[in-house]
Design a protein around this motif. Sequence first.
Motif, mmCIF file in Angstrom:
data_model
loop_
_atom_site.group_PDB
_atom_site.id
_atom_site.type_symbol
_atom_site.label_atom_id
_atom_site.label_comp_id
_atom_site.label_asym_id
_atom_site.label_seq_id
_atom_site.Cartn_x
_atom_site.Cartn_y
_atom_site.Cartn_z
ATOM 1 N N THR A 2 0.831 -1.196 0.000
ATOM 2 C CA THR A 2 0.000 0.000 0.000
ATOM 3 C C THR A 2 0.871 1.254 0.000
ATOM 4 O O THR A 2 1.990 1.238 0.494
ATOM 5 C CB THR A 2 -0.947 0.001 1.223
ATOM 6 N N ASP A 8 -4.451 2.815 5.550
ATOM 7 C CA ASP A 8 -5.053 1.591 5.025
ATOM 8 C C ASP A 8 -5.061 0.441 6.020
ATOM 9 O O ASP A 8 -5.992 -0.372 6.011
ATOM 10 C CB ASP A 8 -4.323 1.141 3.754
ATOM 11 N N GLU A 9 -4.062 0.354 6.870
ATOM 12 C CA GLU A 9 -3.936 -0.792 7.761
ATOM 13 C C GLU A 9 -4.138 -0.446 9.244
ATOM 14 O O GLU A 9 -4.980 -1.040 9.905
ATOM 15 C CB GLU A 9 -2.570 -1.458 7.574
ATOM 16 N N SER A 12 -7.406 1.962 9.984
ATOM 17 C CA SER A 12 -8.628 1.242 9.608
ATOM 18 C C SER A 12 -8.916 0.085 10.554
ATOM 19 O O SER A 12 -10.027 -0.440 10.582
ATOM 20 C CB SER A 12 -8.495 0.701 8.181
ATOM 21 N N LYS A 14 -7.344 -2.844 10.305
ATOM 22 C CA LYS A 14 -6.985 -4.113 9.650
ATOM 23 C C LYS A 14 -5.753 -4.733 10.288
ATOM 24 O O LYS A 14 -5.655 -5.952 10.386
ATOM 25 C CB LYS A 14 -6.730 -3.896 8.151
ATOM 26 N N THR A 15 -4.806 -3.904 10.679
ATOM 27 C CA THR A 15 -3.611 -4.368 11.371
ATOM 28 C C THR A 15 -3.691 -3.891 12.810
ATOM 29 O O THR A 15 -3.772 -2.687 13.059
ATOM 30 C CB THR A 15 -2.331 -3.815 10.690
ATOM 31 N N GLU A 16 -3.704 -4.832 13.748
ATOM 32 C CA GLU A 16 -3.757 -4.470 15.162
ATOM 33 C C GLU A 16 -2.378 -4.043 15.630
ATOM 34 O O GLU A 16 -1.375 -4.611 15.208
ATOM 35 C CB GLU A 16 -4.243 -5.657 15.990
#
Length: 108
Positions: A2, A8-9, A12, A14-16
């Motif tokens: 990305t 993005d991660e 959002s 999506k990535t903790e």
Amino acid sequence: MTIDFYCDEVLSGKTEVEKIVETDNTLAYYHTKPSYHIHIVAIPKKHIPSLTRIDECDQKILYELIETVRKVAWKIEQEYGACRVITNLGNYQESKHLHWHIVSGKRI
């Protein structure tokens, strides 16, 4: 890969990440792929491309981000005796989102 890992991660969800400091406009957390024994990243929650591309309307966010970096750096300095605060610009910047690395110890 990305172009903006942080939006993005991380932001959002999506990535903790393991958060260290969070404010209304900033987040500091342990790096997901550390390069140093202690490796923390501090970011604004709003997308700002880099240190050299901050709009005047985002000066308050920049101040809050610097204060977050200062608090984390102080804590690391107290615990480990030293730290570095690093930001990347231009082609050195893998993710096109303003971010600061607060690092200490040996490079991994």
